[in-house]
Design an enzyme around this catalytic site. Structure first.
Site, PDB file in Angstrom:
ATOM      1  N   LYS A  68       0.848  -1.203   0.000  1.00  0.00           N
ATOM      2  CA  LYS A  68       0.000   0.000   0.000  1.00  0.00           C
ATOM      3  C   LYS A  68       0.879   1.248   0.000  1.00  0.00           C
ATOM      4  O   LYS A  68       0.682   2.177  -0.778  1.00  0.00           O
ATOM      5  CB  LYS A  68      -0.870   0.006   1.243  1.00  0.00           C
ATOM      6  CG  LYS A  68      -1.533   1.341   1.554  1.00  0.00           C
ATOM      7  CD  LYS A  68      -2.467   1.297   2.741  1.00  0.00           C
ATOM      8  CE  LYS A  68      -1.769   1.405   4.050  1.00  0.00           C
ATOM      9  NZ  LYS A  68      -1.372   2.766   4.441  1.00  0.00           N
ATOM     10  N   ARG A  95      -5.013  10.573   4.793  1.00  0.00           N
ATOM     11  CA  ARG A  95      -4.089  11.690   4.936  1.00  0.00           C
ATOM     12  C   ARG A  95      -2.866  11.541   4.049  1.00  0.00           C
ATOM     13  O   ARG A  95      -2.202  12.506   3.731  1.00  0.00           O
ATOM     14  CB  ARG A  95      -3.692  11.873   6.375  1.00  0.00           C
ATOM     15  CG  ARG A  95      -3.091  10.624   7.002  1.00  0.00           C
ATOM     16  CD  ARG A  95      -2.551  10.965   8.327  1.00  0.00           C
ATOM     17  NE  ARG A  95      -1.707  12.114   8.228  1.00  0.00           N
ATOM     18  CZ  ARG A  95      -0.491  12.112   7.668  1.00  0.00           C
ATOM     19  NH1 ARG A  95      -0.050  11.002   7.150  1.00  0.00           N
ATOM     20  NH2 ARG A  95       0.229  13.200   7.622  1.00  0.00           N
ATOM     21  N   CYS A 115      -5.356  11.768  12.730  1.00  0.00           N
ATOM     22  CA  CYS A 115      -6.058  10.487  12.636  1.00  0.00           C
ATOM     23  C   CYS A 115      -5.947   9.858  14.022  1.00  0.00           C
ATOM     24  O   CYS A 115      -5.410  10.446  14.959  1.00  0.00           O
ATOM     25  CB  CYS A 115      -5.448   9.595  11.557  1.00  0.00           C
ATOM     26  SG  CYS A 115      -3.812   9.020  11.988  1.00  0.00           S
ATOM     27  N   ARG A 150      -0.178  13.903  13.076  1.00  0.00           N
ATOM     28  CA  ARG A 150       0.292  13.728  11.693  1.00  0.00           C
ATOM     29  C   ARG A 150       0.575  15.071  11.009  1.00  0.00           C
ATOM     30  O   ARG A 150       0.001  15.412   9.987  1.00  0.00           O
ATOM     31  CB  ARG A 150      -0.708  12.915  10.884  1.00  0.00           C
ATOM     32  CG  ARG A 150      -1.234  11.673  11.548  1.00  0.00           C
ATOM     33  CD  ARG A 150      -0.190  10.614  11.828  1.00  0.00           C
ATOM     34  NE  ARG A 150       0.405  10.017  10.666  1.00  0.00           N
ATOM     35  CZ  ARG A 150      -0.130   8.992   9.998  1.00  0.00           C
ATOM     36  NH1 ARG A 150      -1.262   8.489  10.378  1.00  0.00           N
ATOM     37  NH2 ARG A 150       0.476   8.503   8.938  1.00  0.00           N
ATOM     38  N   PRO A 151       1.447  15.914  11.576  1.00  0.00           N
ATOM     39  CA  PRO A 151       1.755  17.210  10.952  1.00  0.00           C
ATOM     40  C   PRO A 151       2.489  17.042   9.615  1.00  0.00           C
ATOM     41  O   PRO A 151       3.028  15.954   9.330  1.00  0.00           O
ATOM     42  CB  PRO A 151       2.662  17.885  11.981  1.00  0.00           C
ATOM     43  CG  PRO A 151       3.264  16.776  12.741  1.00  0.00           C
ATOM     44  CD  PRO A 151       2.244  15.674  12.773  1.00  0.00           C
ATOM     45  N   ILE A 152       2.484  18.099   8.807  1.00  0.00           N
ATOM     46  CA  ILE A 152       3.213  18.035   7.525  1.00  0.00           C
ATOM     47  C   ILE A 152       4.204  19.188   7.406  1.00  0.00           C
ATOM     48  O   ILE A 152       4.554  19.616   6.293  1.00  0.00           O
ATOM     49  CB  ILE A 152       2.229  18.038   6.330  1.00  0.00           C
ATOM     50  CG1 ILE A 152       1.369  19.305   6.330  1.00  0.00           C
ATOM     51  CG2 ILE A 152       1.378  16.783   6.309  1.00  0.00           C
ATOM     52  CD1 ILE A 152       0.580  19.491   5.023  1.00  0.00           C
ATOM     53  N   ASP A 153       4.673  19.681   8.563  1.00  0.00           N
ATOM     54  CA  ASP A 153       5.594  20.821   8.535  1.00  0.00           C
ATOM     55  C   ASP A 153       6.851  20.537   7.707  1.00  0.00           C
ATOM     56  O   ASP A 153       7.339  21.412   6.971  1.00  0.00           O
ATOM     57  CB  ASP A 153       5.987  21.218   9.967  1.00  0.00           C
ATOM     58  CG  ASP A 153       6.592  20.048  10.735  1.00  0.00           C
ATOM     59  OD1 ASP A 153       5.844  19.101  11.040  1.00  0.00           O
ATOM     60  OD2 ASP A 153       7.818  20.053  10.965  1.00  0.00           O
ATOM     61  N   GLN A 154       7.364  19.315   7.758  1.00  0.00           N
ATOM     62  CA  GLN A 154       8.581  19.002   6.993  1.00  0.00           C
ATOM     63  C   GLN A 154       8.319  19.020   5.494  1.00  0.00           C
ATOM     64  O   GLN A 154       9.157  19.457   4.706  1.00  0.00           O
ATOM     65  CB  GLN A 154       9.123  17.615   7.412  1.00  0.00           C
ATOM     66  CG  GLN A 154       9.551  17.555   8.866  1.00  0.00           C
ATOM     67  CD  GLN A 154      10.747  18.448   9.161  1.00  0.00           C
ATOM     68  OE1 GLN A 154      11.785  18.334   8.519  1.00  0.00           O
ATOM     69  NE2 GLN A 154      10.587  19.374  10.098  1.00  0.00           N
TER      70      GLN A 154
HETATM   71  C1  EPZ Z   1       4.171   6.679   6.598  1.00  0.00           C
HETATM   72  O1  EPZ Z   1       3.353   7.683   7.150  1.00  0.00           O
HETATM   73  C2  EPZ Z   1       3.270   5.470   6.408  1.00  0.00           C
HETATM   74  N1  EPZ Z   1       2.188   5.822   5.476  1.00  0.00           N
HETATM   75  C3  EPZ Z   1       2.695   5.053   7.762  1.00  0.00           C
HETATM   76  O2  EPZ Z   1       1.924   3.893   7.550  1.00  0.00           O
HETATM   77  C4  EPZ Z   1       3.856   4.719   8.692  1.00  0.00           C
HETATM   78  O3  EPZ Z   1       3.347   4.389   9.970  1.00  0.00           O
HETATM   79  C5  EPZ Z   1       4.789   5.930   8.808  1.00  0.00           C
HETATM   80  O4  EPZ Z   1       5.229   6.332   7.499  1.00  0.00           O
HETATM   81  C6  EPZ Z   1       6.017   5.641   9.650  1.00  0.00           C
HETATM   82  O5  EPZ Z   1       6.701   4.547   9.099  1.00  0.00           O
HETATM   83  C7  EPZ Z   1       2.463   5.890   4.155  1.00  0.00           C
HETATM   84  O6  EPZ Z   1       3.580   5.682   3.719  1.00  0.00           O
HETATM   85  C8  EPZ Z   1       1.309   6.231   3.268  1.00  0.00           C
HETATM   86  P1  EPZ Z   1       6.051   9.973   8.812  1.00  0.00           P
HETATM   87  P2  EPZ Z   1       3.890   9.201   7.234  1.00  0.00           P
HETATM   88  O7  EPZ Z   1       5.958  11.262   8.078  1.00  0.00           O
HETATM   89  O8  EPZ Z   1       4.792   9.478   6.104  1.00  0.00           O
HETATM   90  C9  EPZ Z   1       6.264  13.116  12.355  1.00  0.00           C
HETATM   91  C10 EPZ Z   1       0.056   2.498   7.758  1.00  0.00           C
HETATM   92  O9  EPZ Z   1      -0.410   1.907   8.731  1.00  0.00           O
HETATM   93  N2  EPZ Z   1       6.218  14.131  11.287  1.00  0.00           N
HETATM   94  O10 EPZ Z   1       7.194   9.059   8.524  1.00  0.00           O
HETATM   95  O11 EPZ Z   1       2.721  10.082   7.444  1.00  0.00           O
HETATM   96  C11 EPZ Z   1       4.973  12.326  12.456  1.00  0.00           C
HETATM   97  O12 EPZ Z   1       4.053  12.989  13.292  1.00  0.00           O
HETATM   98  C12 EPZ Z   1       0.524   3.931   7.876  1.00  0.00           C
HETATM   99  O13 EPZ Z   1       0.217   1.988   6.615  1.00  0.00           O
HETATM  100  C13 EPZ Z   1       6.343  15.475  11.609  1.00  0.00           C
HETATM  101  O14 EPZ Z   1       6.470  15.837  12.775  1.00  0.00           O
HETATM  102  O15 EPZ Z   1       4.727   9.146   8.571  1.00  0.00           O
HETATM  103  C14 EPZ Z   1       5.438  11.011  13.050  1.00  0.00           C
HETATM  104  O16 EPZ Z   1       5.553  11.191  14.453  1.00  0.00           O
HETATM  105  C15 EPZ Z   1       0.225   4.500   9.260  1.00  0.00           C
HETATM  106  N3  EPZ Z   1       6.303  16.400  10.622  1.00  0.00           N
HETATM  107  C16 EPZ Z   1       6.843  10.838  12.474  1.00  0.00           C
HETATM  108  O17 EPZ Z   1       7.244  12.122  12.018  1.00  0.00           O
HETATM  109  C17 EPZ Z   1       6.163  16.059   9.298  1.00  0.00           C
HETATM  110  O18 EPZ Z   1       6.158  16.955   8.427  1.00  0.00           O
HETATM  111  C18 EPZ Z   1       6.913   9.880  11.289  1.00  0.00           C
HETATM  112  O19 EPZ Z   1       5.923  10.283  10.373  1.00  0.00           O
HETATM  113  C19 EPZ Z   1       6.039  14.685   8.977  1.00  0.00           C
HETATM  114  C20 EPZ Z   1       6.074  13.749   9.980  1.00  0.00           C
END
Ligand code: EPZ
Length: 420
Positions: free
Chosen positions: A22, A93, A117, A122-126
């Site tokens: 996925k 998201r 969620c 789930r912020p997107i600041d980065q």
């Molecule tokens: C991806 O989500 C996956 N989804 C998630 O899978 C997975 O749990 C996650 O990576 C971690 O491995 C997809 O790939 C579609 P992150 P993503 O950005 O990219 C923080 C599932 O069950 N963060 O790696 O959204 C965030 O809050 C899903 O299939 C910021 O602070 O996760 C988290 O604590 C659930 N600012 C950490 O980083 C940002 O701009 C990791 O998040 C981005 C993230």
């Protein structure tokens, strides 16, 4: 709303095939926006989240059709409506991954803020920071990310992420491939799905070095050709099926998985007493007796995947001793604990850490799914629990698993879906 009924206690036996990932299919579908024309993507799982992204791409003006088997055909027009609306993004998201390609190809994008969620804010600041570094001007207005590129084309940049973010790295990659000049991204996420996206983009004519490594270099090109790509197998589905085999003290071959994408998980399964064996085209798992207690700490790849934390907690719940599990990625990823307790598990949570005191066996009861991986954990718990376990709200499960019950039943599981 559908529910799944499980009668526990049957050791699973036989062979089961893993679907496409996925979390590789979603960014690859978004990457099709980078090139006009007819794209072909293979091994795309038939999941709710994939259908949601398909609706978003159609909303933009793309033609998205399922072909034979797990193939998806996309026709991307020369010009499109560069918008991802709230009513679609709020259900998934990860739709935020359309942001990078829209900016790279069209110089503008209007994408609903994903919102949080069950598992966290789930912020997107980065995402916004790296796109800003490449010349995008971004404002947040009325719940939408309004982004545009005043100079028309993004420019290459050097950027260090503050933390490893999977979709943040993926958005940056898709923005950089058409940017003017070279981009160097550091502290990138190293998940296999990032490497797979880089491979898909290079297949379109992009020039990416180091996809899947902490440092990625991208030489921008002026245009790309349509994609022809097959996504990698789903390491989280594979892990879920391996846990099912170990938990039920069965003997299961999981076909089509990539063991080298799963090293940390396989290590933990061995620590829990599972017997793992590489077989042609996959992995064989045998559960012999009660699992052993484990100490587990989730981390970015190549550490232990957060998406397998809930599933491993089920194994720990019936282990011969106490286990310690620490969730370091998401702030609220213990929703499954309350439901596992209803099944007789003895789990206490203190901040990021859960202490799991193993019991000989769980006992069946009605339980409620809250998020994707929690619902998979509840199905697994039902495979062990005495009597009947009824997992409600399985729409959460269907976001990330292709009819999980149809994968488990041929292995002997007494499991069925009841449509409400
Ligand atoms: C991806 O989500 C996956 N989804 C998630 O899978 C997975 O749990 C996650 O990576 C971690 O491995 C997809 O790939 C579609 P992150 P993503 O950005 O990219 C923080 C599932 O069950 N963060 O790696 O959204 C965030 O809050 C899903 O299939 C910021 O602070 O996760 C988290 O604590 C659930 N600012 C950490 O980083 C940002 O701009 C990791 O998040 C981005 C993230």
């Amino acid at each position: 709303m559908d529910k799944i009924i499980v009668e526990g206690g049957v050791p699973l036996r036989g062979t089961v095939a893993v679907s496409g990932a996925k979390n590789a299919a979603l960014p690859a579908l978004a990457a099709s926006l980078l090139a006009e024309g007819d794209h072909v993507l293979h091994n795309v799982p038939d999941l709710a989240d994939v259908r949601t992204l398909g609706r978003i791409l159609r909303h933009m003006g793309c033609v998205v059709e399922r072909g034979e088997g797990r193939t998806v055909h996309l026709r991307v027009p020369a010009a499109l409506n560069a918008e991802a609306p709230y009513d679609l993004v709020r259900t998934m998201r990860a739709s935020v991954v359309v942001l990078g390609p829209l900016l790279a190809r069209f110089g503008r994008a209007r994408v609903s803020l994903p919102g949080g969620c069950a598992i966290g804010a789930r912020p997107i600041d980065q995402h916004l920071k790296v796109l800003g570094a490449m010349g995008a001007e971004i404002t947040i207005e009325h719940g939408y990310v309004e982004a545009k590129v005043p100079r028309g084309r993004l420019r290459g940049a050097e950027f260090v992420f503050d933390l490893q973010t999977v979709t943040g790295t993926e958005n940056a990659l898709m923005a950089a491939v058409l940017a003017d000049g070279e981009t160097v991204l550091r502290n990138c996420a190293r998940e296999p799905e990032v490497a797979d996206l880089a491979a898909a983009l290079n297949g379109m004519g992009a020039r990416i070095e180091g996809g899947g490594r902490a440092e990625i270099r991208v030489h921008g090109v002026s245009s790309l050709r349509p994609m022809r790509h097959a996504v990698i197998s789903d390491r989280i589905e594979a892990g879920t099926l391996l846990v099912a085999g170990a938990l039920t003290r069965g003997d299961v071959v999981v076909q089509g998985c990539e063991p080298d994408h799963m090293a940390a998980l396989l290590e933990k399964l061995r620590e829990a007493g599972a017997v793992l064996e590489l077989v042609p085209g996959g992995l064989r798992v045998r559960g012999e007796g009660r699992p052993k207690p484990i100490s587990l700490r989730t981390a970015p790849h190549p550490g232990f995947p957060t998406d397998m934390q809930a599933q491993m907690m089920v194994l720990a719940a019936v282990a011969d001793g106490s286990s310690v599990i620490t969730e370091t990625i998401f702030e609220n990823r213990y929703m499954h604990v309350l439901e596992l307790r209803r099944l007789g598990a003895e789990i206490t949570v203190d901040g990021k850490t859960a202490l799991v005191k193993g019991v000989p066996r769980l006992s069946g009861a009605p339980v409620m799914a809250s998020d994707l991986r929690a619902s998979a954990a509840l199905v697994l718990a039902g495979l062990d629990a005495s009597g009947q376990t009824e997992v409600q709200r399985v729409y959460h499960l269907d976001r990330g698993y292709e009819r999980l019950e149809e994968k488990l039943a041929p292995l002997g599981a007494r499991i069925r879906r009841v449509s409400a």
